[in-house]
Design a protein around this motif. Sequence first.
Motif, PDB file in Angstrom:
ATOM      1  N   ILE A 108       0.870  -1.175   0.000  1.00 35.45           N
ATOM      2  CA  ILE A 108       0.000   0.000   0.000  1.00 35.45           C
ATOM      3  C   ILE A 108       0.907   1.225   0.000  1.00 35.45           C
ATOM      4  N   ASN A 109       0.740   2.109  -0.986  1.00 36.45           N
ATOM      5  CA  ASN A 109       1.637   3.270  -0.996  1.00 36.45           C
ATOM      6  C   ASN A 109       0.876   4.580  -1.059  1.00 36.45           C
ATOM      7  N   GLY A 110       1.585   5.631  -0.718  1.00 37.66           N
ATOM      8  CA  GLY A 110       1.017   6.971  -0.729  1.00 37.66           C
ATOM      9  C   GLY A 110       2.126   7.999  -0.803  1.00 37.66           C
ATOM     10  N   SER A 111       1.766   9.257  -1.042  1.00 36.12           N
ATOM     11  CA  SER A 111       2.731  10.326  -1.230  1.00 36.12           C
ATOM     12  C   SER A 111       2.619  11.363  -0.121  1.00 36.12           C
ATOM     13  N   SER A 112       3.777  11.772   0.398  1.00 38.53           N
ATOM     14  CA  SER A 112       3.803  12.812   1.440  1.00 38.53           C
ATOM     15  C   SER A 112       3.820  14.210   0.854  1.00 38.53           C
ATOM     16  N   ALA A 113       4.054  14.323  -0.468  1.00 39.36           N
ATOM     17  CA  ALA A 113       4.158  15.623  -1.138  1.00 39.36           C
ATOM     18  C   ALA A 113       5.228  16.505  -0.484  1.00 39.36           C
ATOM     19  N   GLU A 114       6.270  15.848   0.070  1.00 40.30           N
ATOM     20  CA  GLU A 114       7.383  16.563   0.713  1.00 40.30           C
ATOM     21  C   GLU A 114       6.923  17.400   1.903  1.00 40.30           C
ATOM     22  N   ASP A 115       5.806  17.025   2.517  1.00 33.24           N
ATOM     23  CA  ASP A 115       5.245  17.747   3.657  1.00 33.24           C
ATOM     24  C   ASP A 115       5.399  16.871   4.903  1.00 33.24           C
ATOM     25  N   PRO A 116       6.194  17.298   5.915  1.00 27.55           N
ATOM     26  CA  PRO A 116       6.390  16.474   7.112  1.00 27.55           C
ATOM     27  C   PRO A 116       5.089  16.122   7.826  1.00 27.55           C
ATOM     28  N   ASP A 117       4.142  17.062   7.884  1.00 30.24           N
ATOM     29  CA  ASP A 117       2.863  16.770   8.536  1.00 30.24           C
ATOM     30  C   ASP A 117       2.081  15.717   7.773  1.00 30.24           C
ATOM     31  N   ARG A 118       2.096  15.829   6.462  1.00 27.12           N
ATOM     32  CA  ARG A 118       1.410  14.840   5.635  1.00 27.12           C
ATOM     33  C   ARG A 118       2.076  13.478   5.778  1.00 27.12           C
ATOM     34  N   GLU A 119       3.405  13.464   5.854  1.00 31.82           N
ATOM     35  CA  GLU A 119       4.120  12.205   6.063  1.00 31.82           C
ATOM     36  C   GLU A 119       3.651  11.527   7.345  1.00 31.82           C
TER      37      GLU A 119
END
Length: 350
Positions: A108-119
């Motif tokens: 299962i994968n996803g993207s953080s968009a280079e955002d630490p909070d999103r990560e």
Amino acid sequence: MAEFARRPETNRYGTRPTMKDVAARAGVGLKTVSRVVNGEAGVTPDTERKVQEAIEALGFRRNDSARVLRKGRTSSVGLVLEDLADPFYGPLSRAVEEVARAHGALLINGSSAEDPDREQELVLALCARRVDGLIVIPAGDDHRYLEPEIKAGIATVFVDRPAGRIDADAVLSDSFGGSRAGVAHLIAHGHRRIGFIGDQPRIHTAQERLRGYHSAMEDAGLPVDERWVSLGSTEPERVTAAVEQMLSGPEPVTALFAGNNRVTVTAVRVLAGREAPAGPVALVGFDDIELADLLGITVIAQDAAALGRTAAERLFRRLDGAAEEPSRVKLTTRLLARGSGELPPPPGVR
């Protein structure tokens, strides 16, 4: 006419078929069916064929929910990338998926968009869904939020960049050594004024590549003008402005080192559309890019597939019970000379 998957039969109780039903139909024991279903050894080819035929005839499907309750494993792992659209992560993700599949696990994968909070949000969401392990390309520099999850048994491996403020397995490319080799290559072809355009300064790889640039310049006894270095967003507007600034003035740079693939793409566009009365500007990029071989772009190439494969193999060793101390694996990079990095400076320019 479209074909539809056959609906499973029901047993004499009107419920979905179970392993007992498969065993009865195949004329074997329940343990034999369990071995076949779970891919375990100890079953002859003829017996395995009988069980598979019974499974197909009955439409049996393994009950993974019961298996999770029994074994405490979900046979799923999470992969958190920086940007799913970045071509660098395609072979990395595919390699992780292949290793996971070989171990019978779903990725299962996803993207953080280079955002630490999103990560952090994405990682904790995967943990809440009880993945067995995580492979993370970190956006942030503080991963203490993961300590309770790791202590609870979720194996975790970091890729491309190390974890921040915790000890964890990491698989990295040699960003320092690759950058130093790329800049030394430009110096060897006569360049003395070399610009460096990199990613955000908080990012580990950007720091390491800048460090490699400075090391190569220092080894050659060359000064570095602060106007030759630019770190920041990799958005085309920012990179374009940085390239144009370095190529302007009475003493412009004669060569550029691009800190990652997105910077390289923009630099190529700027250089291709620019009139250069003093002659062409040499370019070396970190990361290979599509069509770079046809365009003659010299690059420092990482092996993205090897990064993903090494990280995934390390993760499954952890899941299989390896109790080693966290380690850091560093993979080598390669200089691919294709022409753009071999251009000499204009005559008389040093």
